[in-house]
Scaffold this motif. Structure first.
Motif, PDB file in Angstrom:
ATOM      1  N   ASP A   1      67.434  22.877  58.123  1.00  0.00           N
ATOM      2  CA  ASP A   1      67.156  24.267  58.468  1.00  0.00           C
ATOM      3  C   ASP A   1      67.238  24.434  59.989  1.00  0.00           C
ATOM      4  O   ASP A   1      67.954  23.699  60.661  1.00  0.00           O
ATOM      5  CB  ASP A   1      65.820  24.722  57.914  1.00  0.00           C
ATOM      6  N   LEU A   2      66.482  25.377  60.546  1.00  0.00           N
ATOM      7  CA  LEU A   2      66.694  25.712  61.953  1.00  0.00           C
ATOM      8  C   LEU A   2      65.460  25.570  62.840  1.00  0.00           C
ATOM      9  O   LEU A   2      65.577  25.162  63.992  1.00  0.00           O
ATOM     10  CB  LEU A   2      67.224  27.155  62.061  1.00  0.00           C
ATOM     11  N   VAL A   3      64.270  25.897  62.328  1.00  0.00           N
ATOM     12  CA  VAL A   3      63.124  25.925  63.235  1.00  0.00           C
ATOM     13  C   VAL A   3      61.823  25.847  62.448  1.00  0.00           C
ATOM     14  O   VAL A   3      61.764  26.250  61.283  1.00  0.00           O
ATOM     15  CB  VAL A   3      63.150  27.216  64.092  1.00  0.00           C
ATOM     16  N   ASP A   4      60.803  25.298  63.089  1.00  0.00           N
ATOM     17  CA  ASP A   4      59.437  25.321  62.565  1.00  0.00           C
ATOM     18  C   ASP A   4      58.718  26.481  63.240  1.00  0.00           C
ATOM     19  O   ASP A   4      58.458  26.447  64.446  1.00  0.00           O
ATOM     20  CB  ASP A   4      58.738  23.993  62.876  1.00  0.00           C
TER      21      ASP A   4
ATOM     22  N   ASP B   1      81.446  40.857  59.537  1.00  0.00           N
ATOM     23  CA  ASP B   1      80.942  39.839  60.458  1.00  0.00           C
ATOM     24  C   ASP B   1      79.860  38.980  59.792  1.00  0.00           C
ATOM     25  O   ASP B   1      79.021  39.482  59.041  1.00  0.00           O
ATOM     26  CB  ASP B   1      80.368  40.478  61.718  1.00  0.00           C
ATOM     27  N   ILE B   2      79.876  37.701  60.107  1.00  0.00           N
ATOM     28  CA  ILE B   2      78.874  36.751  59.619  1.00  0.00           C
ATOM     29  C   ILE B   2      78.330  35.971  60.814  1.00  0.00           C
ATOM     30  O   ILE B   2      79.098  35.520  61.667  1.00  0.00           O
ATOM     31  CB  ILE B   2      79.479  35.754  58.609  1.00  0.00           C
ATOM     32  N   LEU B   3      77.004  35.826  60.872  1.00  0.00           N
ATOM     33  CA  LEU B   3      76.382  35.043  61.937  1.00  0.00           C
ATOM     34  C   LEU B   3      76.132  33.627  61.424  1.00  0.00           C
ATOM     35  O   LEU B   3      75.348  33.416  60.491  1.00  0.00           O
ATOM     36  CB  LEU B   3      75.055  35.671  62.370  1.00  0.00           C
ATOM     37  N   LEU B   4      76.809  32.639  62.033  1.00  0.00           N
ATOM     38  CA  LEU B   4      76.665  31.243  61.641  1.00  0.00           C
ATOM     39  C   LEU B   4      76.013  30.435  62.757  1.00  0.00           C
ATOM     40  O   LEU B   4      76.213  30.719  63.946  1.00  0.00           O
ATOM     41  CB  LEU B   4      78.032  30.626  61.307  1.00  0.00           C
ATOM     42  N   PHE B   5      75.249  29.431  62.370  1.00  0.00           N
ATOM     43  CA  PHE B   5      74.597  28.529  63.317  1.00  0.00           C
ATOM     44  C   PHE B   5      75.277  27.160  63.231  1.00  0.00           C
ATOM     45  O   PHE B   5      75.640  26.714  62.135  1.00  0.00           O
ATOM     46  CB  PHE B   5      73.103  28.414  63.013  1.00  0.00           C
ATOM     47  N   PHE B   6      75.417  26.504  64.383  1.00  0.00           N
ATOM     48  CA  PHE B   6      76.204  25.267  64.439  1.00  0.00           C
ATOM     49  C   PHE B   6      75.376  24.092  64.966  1.00  0.00           C
ATOM     50  O   PHE B   6      74.665  24.205  65.969  1.00  0.00           O
ATOM     51  CB  PHE B   6      77.436  25.462  65.319  1.00  0.00           C
TER      52      PHE B   6
ATOM     53  N   ILE C   1      88.273  18.171  64.538  1.00  0.00           N
ATOM     54  CA  ILE C   1      86.880  18.086  64.091  1.00  0.00           C
ATOM     55  C   ILE C   1      86.793  18.305  62.577  1.00  0.00           C
ATOM     56  O   ILE C   1      87.681  18.900  61.964  1.00  0.00           O
ATOM     57  CB  ILE C   1      85.978  19.119  64.806  1.00  0.00           C
ATOM     58  N   GLN C   2      85.696  17.817  62.011  1.00  0.00           N
ATOM     59  CA  GLN C   2      85.386  18.033  60.600  1.00  0.00           C
ATOM     60  C   GLN C   2      84.195  18.978  60.502  1.00  0.00           C
ATOM     61  O   GLN C   2      83.262  18.891  61.304  1.00  0.00           O
ATOM     62  CB  GLN C   2      85.053  16.711  59.905  1.00  0.00           C
ATOM     63  N   LEU C   3      84.228  19.863  59.508  1.00  0.00           N
ATOM     64  CA  LEU C   3      83.170  20.849  59.311  1.00  0.00           C
ATOM     65  C   LEU C   3      82.461  20.599  57.984  1.00  0.00           C
ATOM     66  O   LEU C   3      83.097  20.262  56.977  1.00  0.00           O
ATOM     67  CB  LEU C   3      83.747  22.265  59.308  1.00  0.00           C
ATOM     68  N   PHE C   4      81.136  20.767  57.985  1.00  0.00           N
ATOM     69  CA  PHE C   4      80.333  20.619  56.779  1.00  0.00           C
ATOM     70  C   PHE C   4      79.312  21.754  56.726  1.00  0.00           C
ATOM     71  O   PHE C   4      78.772  22.158  57.763  1.00  0.00           O
ATOM     72  CB  PHE C   4      79.585  19.282  56.765  1.00  0.00           C
ATOM     73  N   GLU C   5      79.021  22.233  55.539  1.00  0.00           N
ATOM     74  CA  GLU C   5      77.965  23.232  55.386  1.00  0.00           C
ATOM     75  C   GLU C   5      76.685  22.550  54.918  1.00  0.00           C
ATOM     76  O   GLU C   5      76.675  21.848  53.909  1.00  0.00           O
ATOM     77  CB  GLU C   5      78.345  24.312  54.374  1.00  0.00           C
TER      78      GLU C   5
ATOM     79  N   SER D   1      84.626  30.344  51.108  1.00  0.00           N
ATOM     80  CA  SER D   1      83.708  29.197  51.114  1.00  0.00           C
ATOM     81  C   SER D   1      82.263  29.614  50.862  1.00  0.00           C
ATOM     82  O   SER D   1      81.354  28.792  50.961  1.00  0.00           O
ATOM     83  CB  SER D   1      83.797  28.454  52.458  1.00  0.00           C
ATOM     84  N   GLN D   2      82.067  30.916  50.568  1.00  0.00           N
ATOM     85  CA  GLN D   2      80.758  31.485  50.240  1.00  0.00           C
ATOM     86  C   GLN D   2      79.760  31.344  51.380  1.00  0.00           C
ATOM     87  O   GLN D   2      78.553  31.165  51.148  1.00  0.00           O
ATOM     88  CB  GLN D   2      80.205  30.846  48.955  1.00  0.00           C
ATOM     89  N   LEU D   3      80.245  31.430  52.608  1.00  0.00           N
ATOM     90  CA  LEU D   3      79.352  31.402  53.766  1.00  0.00           C
ATOM     91  C   LEU D   3      78.837  32.808  54.033  1.00  0.00           C
ATOM     92  O   LEU D   3      79.553  33.797  53.871  1.00  0.00           O
ATOM     93  CB  LEU D   3      80.084  30.849  54.985  1.00  0.00           C
ATOM     94  N   GLN D   4      77.587  32.895  54.470  1.00  0.00           N
ATOM     95  CA  GLN D   4      76.955  34.184  54.728  1.00  0.00           C
ATOM     96  C   GLN D   4      76.066  34.083  55.955  1.00  0.00           C
ATOM     97  O   GLN D   4      75.903  33.004  56.538  1.00  0.00           O
ATOM     98  CB  GLN D   4      76.139  34.608  53.509  1.00  0.00           C
ATOM     99  N   ASP D   5      75.473  35.235  56.345  1.00  0.00           N
ATOM    100  CA  ASP D   5      74.597  35.268  57.514  1.00  0.00           C
ATOM    101  C   ASP D   5      73.513  34.198  57.414  1.00  0.00           C
ATOM    102  O   ASP D   5      72.874  34.026  56.373  1.00  0.00           O
ATOM    103  CB  ASP D   5      73.924  36.651  57.622  1.00  0.00           C
ATOM    104  N   GLY D   6      73.300  33.486  58.519  1.00  0.00           N
ATOM    105  CA  GLY D   6      72.240  32.491  58.582  1.00  0.00           C
ATOM    106  C   GLY D   6      72.642  31.106  58.131  1.00  0.00           C
ATOM    107  O   GLY D   6      71.853  30.162  58.254  1.00  0.00           O
ATOM    108  N   ASP D   7      73.855  30.952  57.592  1.00  0.00           N
ATOM    109  CA  ASP D   7      74.281  29.631  57.127  1.00  0.00           C
ATOM    110  C   ASP D   7      74.492  28.675  58.305  1.00  0.00           C
ATOM    111  O   ASP D   7      74.758  29.101  59.431  1.00  0.00           O
ATOM    112  CB  ASP D   7      75.558  29.730  56.302  1.00  0.00           C
TER     113      ASP D   7
END
Length: 457
Positions: free
Chosen positions: A29-32, A130-135, A178-182, A204-210
């Motif tokens: 995930d992203l944060v506590d 538009d989709i917001l993705l985190f990397f 590079i290689q990408l993984f969800e 690839s069924q990616l959405q906001d927050g993925d």
């Protein structure tokens, strides 16, 4: 009402928090949110006024702030789900939350765009595509995972079209391979799948927050030097060592949203996790299926419901619905095996998810989605008039709650306006008194015959 009920704890996560936590004490995930800055705000404070508090705390002017609400997904992950629109910002802080969230807390992600000089700037306009993705970046040689930023991408676009931008987040050369993984989930087991660079993000069924994890494509000669050469193997390793295996309980409790009982606890049911094997040819059940087939279904965690096989959790809820609303499954008839299982388990999951939200706090968009889901389930023969009735009640309660909020806002504004009018009236009285006092001390005129100028003119 207790004083604590008058306040909402607002926890604001920022890019800096993600950078600080990911790869140190957090990998999934992203944060506590228990480790980010929190604000104690009166529940009826307009969200726009709360933004001013954020501006004072973080030094980010209001016009440069964009907030996202977090949502817990069905796979138990927790991600930014939708951004707070100007219409939502008009709501009080205590009414701005995800459907399943705690009343007393509001978790937010503060999106801040910065110029090359590091100064905040106006967030980009978000379109429907538009989709917001985190990397996250993984270094196989160091076995380190780190957060490197976020990007808006077009759902209709392909990863191959933005590889240079992704490489830029890590400081790689634009043409680095590079290689990408969800990162999909991590409970009860890790699921991290490759992302095809030649398939659209929507495909690839990616959405906001993925979350997209990426790494340099491993070299053949160096791959043997890495204990965990790619993101999936590293995350599985971390998950295995971070989380101690628990003894999985054989007892399940399911709460259903049925009839007048918003939360109805179903009968405690013991599920045998290790069914005894049945030898071939020992007999058949009443439906004509061999006991060997039944054993195979039970070993897959499925139990019988009507003429179908479903998970044990789903069967409890479905049986309760069947006993309470007998017509629900009368017209449901399918000859296949897998599709009925998927449909019935999805229906049970849908009904259970409704039980986690108080009727008068369901947001309008959630109600719309629930209505569409019910229509889809009706298409396969489920009779759901009882559930539609509850949705109509929820819509009325939601409308009433919105009206109450509007009335409270109007009353608050009216009080402020009346106080301002009183202040102006008092100021007018003082000004008139001062004017009258001054006028008694002034000469009638400064004409030629004025006594002040008599000796001069």
């Amino acid at each position: 009402m207790a004083e604590a009920d008058l306040y909402t704890i607002v926890k604001v996560a920022r890019n800096e928090d993600l950078t600080e936590q990911i790869g140190r004490d957090r990998y999934f995930d992203l944060v506590d949110h228990n480790k980010v800055r929190s604000f104690r705000i009166k529940r009826w404070t307009p969200f726009n006024l709360f933004k001013e508090e954020v501006a004072k705390e973080f030094g980010i002017p209001v016009q440069f702030q964009r907030f996202w609400l977090w949502a817990k997904r069905k796979n138990n992950t927790y991600r930014p789900h939708w951004h707070v629109t100007p219409q939502l910002e008009a709501r009080p802080v205590g009414r701005l939350r995800a459907p399943e969230a705690n009343d007393a807390e509001l978790n937010l992600f503060l999106e801040v765009e910065r110029s090359r000089q590091g100064l905040p700037k106006i967030p980009p306009t978000v379109c429907s595509d538009d989709i917001l993705l985190f990397f996250k970046l993984y270094d196989p040689l160091k076995e380190e995972l780190s957060y490197v930023g976020r990007l808006y991408v077009k759902a209709s676009g392909m990863p191959v079209e933005i590889l240079a931008k992704i490489n830029g987040l890590a400081g790689f050369a634009p043409d680095e391979d590079i290689q990408l993984f969800e990162e999909i989930k991590f409970e009860p087991s890790v699921m991290c799948e490759p992302v095809d660079k030649m398939v659209t993000f929507r495909g690839s069924q990616l959405q906001d927050g993925d979350i997209v994890c990426f790494q340099k494509s491993p070299q053949v000669e160096s791959s043997g030097q890495c204990g965990h050469p790619d993101v999936p193997s590293f995350l599985k390793y971390v998950h295995h060592h971070q989380i101690k295996p628990e003894h999985h309980s054989k007892y399940w409790y399911v709460h259903a949203y049925i009839g007048e009982n918003i939360y109805s606890k179903l009968t405690l049911c013991r599920i045998c996790s290790e069914p005894k094997p049945i030898e071939r040819g020992q007999g058949t059940d009443s439906g004509g299926s061999t006991l060997q087939t039944r054993s195979a279904n039970i070993s897959d965690g499925k139990v019988r419901f009507l003429a179908y096989w479903v998970s044990s959790e789903a069967s409890l809820l479905l049986e309760r619905i069947h006993s309470t609303y007998k017509d629900t499954f009368t017209k449901f008839s399918m000859k296949g095996q897998k599709l009925p299982t998927v449909l019935l388990e999805s229906f049970a999951s849908f009904v259970e998810s409704m039980s986690t939200t108080k009727v008068n706090e369901v947001q309008e968009d959630v109600l719309k989605q629930a209505t569409l889901s019910i229509e889809d389930f009706e298409q396969v023969g489920l009779e759901l008039s009882w559930l539609k009735k509850r949705l109509e009640e929820a819509k009325k309660a939601n409308k009433q709650a919105e009206s109450l909020v509007y009335v409270d806002l109007c009353e608050t504004a009216l009080k402020v306006g009346r106080a301002k009018v009183r202040e102006l009236e008092e100021g007018l009285v003082r000004a008139k008194a001062e004017l009258e006092d001054c006028s008694t001390d002034l000469p009638n005129s400064l004409a030629v015959n004025d006594y002040l100028l008599l000796d001069v003119v």
